[in-house]
Structure formats: structure tokens, C-alpha cells
Write an enzyme that holds these catalytic residues in place. Structure first.
Site, short mmCIF file in Angstrom:
data_model
loop_
_atom_site.label_atom_id
_atom_site.label_comp_id
_atom_site.label_asym_id
_atom_site.label_seq_id
_atom_site.Cartn_x
_atom_site.Cartn_y
_atom_site.Cartn_z
N CYS A 157 -0.44 1.46 -5.03
CA CYS A 157 -1.78 1.84 -5.50
C CYS A 157 -2.04 3.33 -5.26
O CYS A 157 -3.05 3.87 -5.72
CB CYS A 157 -2.85 1.00 -4.83
SG CYS A 157 -2.61 0.77 -3.07
N ARG B 288 10.91 -0.93 0.14
CA ARG B 288 10.67 -0.95 1.59
C ARG B 288 11.96 -1.21 2.31
O ARG B 288 12.61 -2.23 2.08
CB ARG B 288 9.68 -2.05 1.96
CG ARG B 288 8.31 -1.58 1.69
CD ARG B 288 7.26 -2.51 2.16
NE ARG B 288 6.08 -2.15 1.39
CZ ARG B 288 4.89 -2.65 1.52
NH1 ARG B 288 4.69 -3.58 2.41
NH2 ARG B 288 3.91 -2.23 0.78
N GLU C 87 13.72 -2.67 5.04
CA GLU C 87 13.31 -3.69 6.00
C GLU C 87 14.30 -3.86 7.13
O GLU C 87 14.15 -4.73 7.97
CB GLU C 87 13.10 -5.04 5.30
CG GLU C 87 12.04 -5.04 4.21
CD GLU C 87 10.65 -5.37 4.76
OE1 GLU C 87 10.50 -5.48 5.98
OE2 GLU C 87 9.74 -5.53 3.94
N ARG D 217 12.57 -11.29 1.31
CA ARG D 217 12.37 -10.03 2.02
C ARG D 217 13.44 -9.08 1.54
O ARG D 217 14.60 -9.18 1.93
CB ARG D 217 12.51 -10.28 3.52
CG ARG D 217 11.43 -9.61 4.32
CD ARG D 217 11.61 -9.93 5.78
NE ARG D 217 11.10 -8.84 6.58
CZ ARG D 217 9.83 -8.71 6.89
NH1 ARG D 217 8.96 -9.61 6.51
NH2 ARG D 217 9.44 -7.68 7.59
N GLU E 148 0.17 -4.74 -9.17
CA GLU E 148 -0.78 -4.13 -8.25
C GLU E 148 -2.11 -3.95 -8.99
O GLU E 148 -2.18 -3.28 -10.02
CB GLU E 148 -0.24 -2.78 -7.76
CG GLU E 148 -1.16 -2.01 -6.84
CD GLU E 148 -1.20 -2.53 -5.40
OE1 GLU E 148 -0.41 -3.45 -5.07
OE2 GLU E 148 -2.03 -2.04 -4.63
N ASP F 202 -4.83 -12.06 3.39
CA ASP F 202 -3.48 -12.40 2.93
C ASP F 202 -3.49 -13.75 2.24
O ASP F 202 -4.21 -14.65 2.66
CB ASP F 202 -2.54 -12.50 4.14
CG ASP F 202 -1.87 -11.18 4.47
OD1 ASP F 202 -2.15 -10.18 3.77
OD2 ASP F 202 -1.08 -11.14 5.44
N GLU G 92 3.86 -14.90 3.16
CA GLU G 92 2.80 -14.06 2.57
C GLU G 92 3.28 -13.63 1.20
O GLU G 92 4.33 -13.00 1.06
CB GLU G 92 2.56 -12.84 3.46
CG GLU G 92 1.40 -12.00 2.97
CD GLU G 92 1.60 -10.52 3.15
OE1 GLU G 92 2.22 -10.10 4.15
OE2 GLU G 92 1.14 -9.77 2.27
N ASN H 284 -1.85 -10.01 -1.15
CA ASN H 284 -3.06 -9.77 -0.37
C ASN H 284 -4.14 -9.19 -1.27
O ASN H 284 -3.91 -8.84 -2.43
CB ASN H 284 -2.76 -8.84 0.80
CG ASN H 284 -2.16 -7.51 0.37
OD1 ASN H 284 -2.39 -7.04 -0.75
ND2 ASN H 284 -1.40 -6.89 1.24
N CYS I 198 -7.74 -3.10 -3.56
CA CYS I 198 -6.49 -3.34 -4.26
C CYS I 198 -5.97 -4.73 -3.90
O CYS I 198 -6.38 -5.32 -2.92
CB CYS I 198 -5.43 -2.28 -3.94
SG CYS I 198 -4.56 -2.53 -2.40
N ARG J 268 8.29 -13.08 -4.32
CA ARG J 268 7.79 -14.03 -3.32
C ARG J 268 7.03 -15.19 -3.95
O ARG J 268 7.14 -16.33 -3.48
CB ARG J 268 6.92 -13.29 -2.31
CG ARG J 268 7.77 -12.43 -1.39
CD ARG J 268 6.93 -11.83 -0.33
NE ARG J 268 7.75 -11.23 0.70
CZ ARG J 268 7.31 -10.94 1.91
NH1 ARG J 268 6.06 -11.22 2.23
NH2 ARG J 268 8.10 -10.39 2.79
N1 SER Z 1 -1.00 -1.93 -1.71
C1 SER Z 1 -1.12 -3.15 -0.99
C2 SER Z 1 0.00 -3.30 0.00
O1 SER Z 1 0.85 -2.45 0.08
C3 SER Z 1 -1.17 -4.34 -1.93
O2 SER Z 1 -0.02 -4.44 -2.69
O3 SER Z 1 0.04 -4.26 0.72
ZN ZN Z 2 -2.61 -1.42 -2.85
#
Ligand code: SER
Ligand code: ZN
Length: 530
Positions: A305, A335, A337, A346, A354, A418, A437, A440, A466, A473
Site C-alpha cells: 500500500c 518478504r 522469511e 509462507r 491490496e 487479522d 492468517e 488483515n 488498507c 494463503r
Molecule cells: N499492507 C498490509 C500488510 O502489509 C496489508 O496487506 O499487512
Molecule cells: Zn497495506
């Protein structure tokens, strides 16, 4: 936290014995000013001793919660009012000397930080000695940030790292019966060759896997996002470091971000040594490649976002342009991880829808509420899943390394909810670890409108919100609860299947790898193509 230091106040003239009597009286006012704003005066500051030599008054001060820079300025202001008006004594300069900050807990801090002279950590506490500061320094935001940082480090040391908050809000009724599907869909997808591991935490999704990912994403867009009036935008997926400075990501999650570097030059001839080496040896040593690259000036999409806040940064918005409701589904997030990587659950590279919005607080709350209701209906009635929602540490705190205590659940305040789905293959629904999860929904308050300077033309407060829908997932959780036989799927997905015939799976002489995988794929295809 405890502060100590000496505030030296340089005066415009010598003090007479009479003046000094007045200073004694003024001291009471000074002390009062040092406890202003604190319910418990013991938390503020106080003058422990004072003296006078050659046009300079010096005050030894101590404080618990009043920052020492603020204490010095309050002393100056208080004296200016009392001595200035009563005895016409001006203040030429103030200086804070021998200031030190004592912190509970042994924290680590960079000695090369501005204003830090020395650090000692022992016996469960840390002392930070500051350089002498004059009035100009005392007003600098850099000092304020240093003191805030120390404060946060103390809080973190006290809570033992990240303070994770998790509080159940709502959960669906139990829906799945004993004939439950209990296989691990991560394994099924890999064995049947629908996905193939490309590199650590990265997968190639074959057309059939892509079809399944798109099916859930399309249903989500049709049922939740589009009816609420969100419109699609395309956000960049490689961000200049500057963006991460403003969102706070570079402070909080630098350890899990993937960075990108541009080549030092566009001139291919300058790469000749390297390209010759690659040609002859048929090897690419990364450390050699690094020599030809600039330092990392970008990081790859993380929260997805961020570009939204950037776009409205420094813009003035009026009522007619608000609220703004967009979504982006144009590309992956990254990410790192490390040890936690598993299957499609994961990963390092993942896909997400988003959803972002911007407006006045009431608008932002209302949009979040509508979206939340639509999500619940989506999980409950559209996909008929077992779900639960929880009030958690906001992602924008976690990701900016901020340690702020999460308030008790109050849905109309900034915070993160979440969405979690049950993975039967991981254990009974009573076990925390058996829930995943999948997304969110958040209200950020002014967390982003402030640093990006997103403003309202009449000075009204603007908030953002957001929500992330993690495609992989959602698919894993859907398959974990419903299995691969569409007979047991909810109606909407069965209809989808009828309307949009799925593509053929990929089968070659050597792929999928195992016989069991091929047999499994055979079954799966019989289901999907029924
Ligand atoms: N930007 C939020 C997050 O990184 C929702 O995707 O969790
Ligand atoms: Zn976001």
C-alpha cells in the site's frame, strides 16, 4: 528511564544579592514548570541543587518522564518570565551539560549516533552520556528522535522483544464434519505438479494452479471489493529507499526486505571483464557481479500500500474528492522469511489483492466496517469456511519497529484485525497453530497521512486504511478445508468451474515426478473436469 544533567543559564548581567533572593523564589516556579502535565509530580523533573558564578546560574536537574531537553527549555522559559519581568535580567544562552540518561535493561545502541558521547551497560541498566547541548541543539528534531529511540528501546527491553497482541473478536461456528479433509494441500499441489519450487520461497504456478488462485481472487473481487466501489489501480513494485524511510519499514523490517540495485553503468563495454569471465567459466560469482552494481537504492514491494500514500503525498484533498477507494492486484510482494518458509503458506514471493482507502476518520471507519461485514459474509456464506477474527498488533507498528502498547479492543480506533482460517491438516481447531492468517484489515489513523503530508484543504484530519488478501494463503486454507473435489465446494466456486473450464494440467515424460503424484493428479483432474 531517568535523566540527569546540568542546565547552565547565561545571564545578561551580574546578579546582586537581591537578585539572588529572587532566584530562590523563582525556583519554586521552575520546579512547578518541571512537573506540569504529570499527574504524579514524581514523574516530572526537579532541581536538585543550584549555584551561581559569574553571570551563570547552574541547575542540577533530575527527571523521570520529562525529557531532559524539554526540562532545560522549561527552566529557561520559567526564568525568563520571572527574572525577566521582575528584575529585567535577560537570558543570553542556555547549555545542557553532563546530561545522562539511565535506562532499565541492557540495550544496544550505536555510539556513532549524533549527540552520544559514551554508553555504559551493566547490571541490568544502560547509561547514555550526551555531549554538551546548546539551545540550538535542544530544539533539533534529531535530538528528539534520539530520545524517542531510547525510550522505545527501553520499552522493548522490558517486554522482551516484540509485544505481540492477539485478542479473539469473533469466530464462525464449527462447520466441518468428521469426514473432514485432512491432507496438507501444500504437498498435494507440489506432488501433482501444479506448482514447482523455483527457488527458496518462490514457486512457479502452472496454468491449473493459476486458475485456482484466480478463481478465489475473482470471487473475492466480485463479492467483496467491487460491490463496495473500490476501483483498480496499478502500483509500482520496486520502491526507492525514501518510501521505506517514511513508512518506517527501514527501521522495523529491514531484516526481511528484499533490496534491488541498478547497474553502475549502462555501457556494456564496461562489463567486459565480467562478461568474458562468465563466458569462459560459465559461472556467475555473485561477489563479482556486486562490483558492477550500485548500492541498493530500492526495495521490493513489501506492504503493497506504500505507493498509495506516496501518490497523495503533499496533495491537498477537498471533500468532493473524498473518500478514495482503490485496490491493486498487479504484482507480487516480497518478504525474506528465512527459517519460516513452508509450502505456499509462507513464501518469499507472494501475491495479494491490496485494498486501500483514504478519507476523514468517519469515512475511513465506515469503509472498514462495510469491508469487514463483506469479508465475514464472504468467509461465512460465500466460501462457507471456518474462520475467526482477532485484534492484533497493528502491522504498521510491527513493520516500523514501533513498540506501542495495543489498547484494549475498540473497533473505532486505529488498529488491525487479522482474518484467520482453520487448517485441519495442522490439528484440531482448538489449537492456535492450526490457524492461518490469510489477511488483515486496518485503520492506520494518521500513521501515513502525517509523514507523507496528505492534507485536507480545510485542515481536517485525514486517515487511511488498507486490507490485504493473500492469494496463496486463501487458496491453501480453502483447499485445506474443502479438499480438491468440487462436489464438496461451495456453490459459487462450482459455478465458476462450470462457467470457466479449467486448463489442462502439465504432464510430461518426467513430470510430475512421482508415480503417486501422477495418480493423485489423475484423480484431481477427474474431479475438476467432471
Ligand atoms: N499492507 C498490509 C500488510 O502489509 C496489508 O496487506 O499487512
Ligand atoms: Zn497495506
Amino acid at each position: 528511564m531517568r535523566y540527569r544533567g546540568t542546565v547552565r543559564v547565561e545571564l545578561s548581567r551580574d546578579l546582586t544579592p537581591d537578585d539572588l533572593e529572587d532566584v530562590k523564589k523563582a525556583l519554586e516556579e521552575v520546579n512547578r514548570s518541571l512537573t506540569k502535565g504529570f499527574k504524579d509530580p514524581g514523574e516530572g523533573g526537579k532541581v536538585v541543587s543550584w549555584g551561581y558564578t559569574e553571570r551563570v546560574l547552574h541547575f542540577e536537574i533530575e527527571s523521570r518522564k520529562l525529557r531532559i531537553d524539554e526540562a532545560a527549555m522549561r527552566i529557561k522559559n520559567s526564568l525568563e518570565t520571572s527574572l525577566g519581568s521582575r528584575r529585567k535580567i535577560g537570558i543570553r544562552n542556555i547549555r545542557l551539560e553532563n546530561a545522562l540518561i539511565e535506562i532499565d535493561g541492557e540495550i544496544r545502541i550505536n555510539v556513532r549516533l549524533p549527540f552520544v558521547r559514551n554508553i555504559e551497560a551493566s547490571n541490568g541498566s544502560t547509561t547514555i552520556y550526551l555531549e554538551a547541548l546548546d539551545e540550538r541543539d535542544l530544539k533539533k528534531p534529531i535530538l528528539l528522535r534520539l530520545l524517542r529511540l531510547l525510550n522505545e528501546k527501553e520499552t522493548r527491553a522490558k517486554w522482551g522483544g516484540k509485544a505481540e497482541h492477539w485478542q479473539l473478536i469473533k469466530k464462525s461456528r464449527a462447520k466441518l464434519d468428521v469426514l473432514l479433509y485432512t491432507e496438507d494441500p501444500n504437498k498435494v499441489l507440489e506432488e501433482t505438479g501444479l506448482v514447482k519450487r523455483f527457488s527458496i520461497g518462490q514457486w512457479l504456478y502452472t496454468p491449473l494452479a493459476t486458475y485456482l488462485l484466480n478463481m478465489l481472487k475473482d470471487v473475492f473481487l466480485q463479492e467483496v471489493v467491487l460491490p463496495l466501489g473500490f476501483v483498480e489501480a496499478i502500483f509500482p513494485k520496486m520502491y526507492p529507499l525514501e518510501i521505506g524511510l517514511k513508512t518506517g519499514h527501514l527501521r522495523g523490517t529491514i531484516n526481511s526486505m528484499v533490496f534491488a540495485s541498478l547497474p553502475k553503468t549502462y555501457n556494456i563495454e564496461e562489463f567486459e571483464e565480467l562478461t568474458d569471465y562468465i563466458y569462459v567459466t560459465n559461472e556467475v560469482p555473485p561477489e563479482e557481479v556486486a562490483k558492477y552494481l550500485r548500492h541498493p537504492e530500492y526495495f521490493l514491494c513489501f506492504a503493497q500500500c506504500e505507493p498509495f500514500y506516496w501518490f497523495f503525498g503533499s496533495e491537498l484533498l477537498d471533500d468532493s474528492s473524498l473518500p478514495i477507494k482503490w485496490f491493486d492486484r498487479s504484482g507480487p510482494s516480497f518478504r525474506w522469511e528465512s527459517g519460516g518458509i513452508y509450502g505456499l503458506e509462507r513464501v518469499i514471493e507472494f501475491h495479494r489483492v491490496e485494498i486501500v482507502w483514504l478519507g476523514k476518520p468517519d469515512q475511513v471507519i465506515e469503509i472498514r466496517n462495510d469491508l469487514l461485514k463483506a469479508y465475514e459474509r464472504f468467509m461465512d456464506e460465500v466460501l462457507e469456511l471456518e474462520w475467526r477474527t482477532a485484534w492484533v498488533t497493528p502491522w504498521y507498528y510491527e513493520q516500523s519497529g514501533t513498540t506501542e502498547k495495543v489498547e484494549e479492543f475498540d473497533i473505532n480506533r486505529p488498529g488491525t484485525i487479522d482474518f484467520e482460517l482453520w487448517l485441519p491438516y495442522k490439528g484440531p481447531r482448538e489449537e492456535h497453530k492450526a490457524w492461518l492468517e490469510v489477511g488483515n484489515i486496518s485503520i492506520h489513523g494518521t500513521k501515513f497521512t502525517e509523514p507523507f503530508r496528505i492534507k485536507h484543504n480545510r485542515g481536517e484530519t485525514l486517515w487511511t486504511g488498507c486490507s490485504g488478501f493473500g492469494s496463496q494463503r486463501w487458496l491453501i486454507a480453502f483447499l485445506a478445508q474443502k479438499g480438491f473435489d468440487p462436489e464438496k465446494w461451495p456453490e459459487i466456486t462450482r459455478e465458476y468451474l462450470n462457467r470457466n473450464p479449467p486448463p489442462e494440467p502439465i504432464v510430461t515424460v518426467t513430470y510430475p515426478k512421482t508415480r503417486a503424484g501422477r495418480e493423485e493428479l489423475g484423480k484431481l483432474i477427474k474431479f475438476l473436469k467432471r
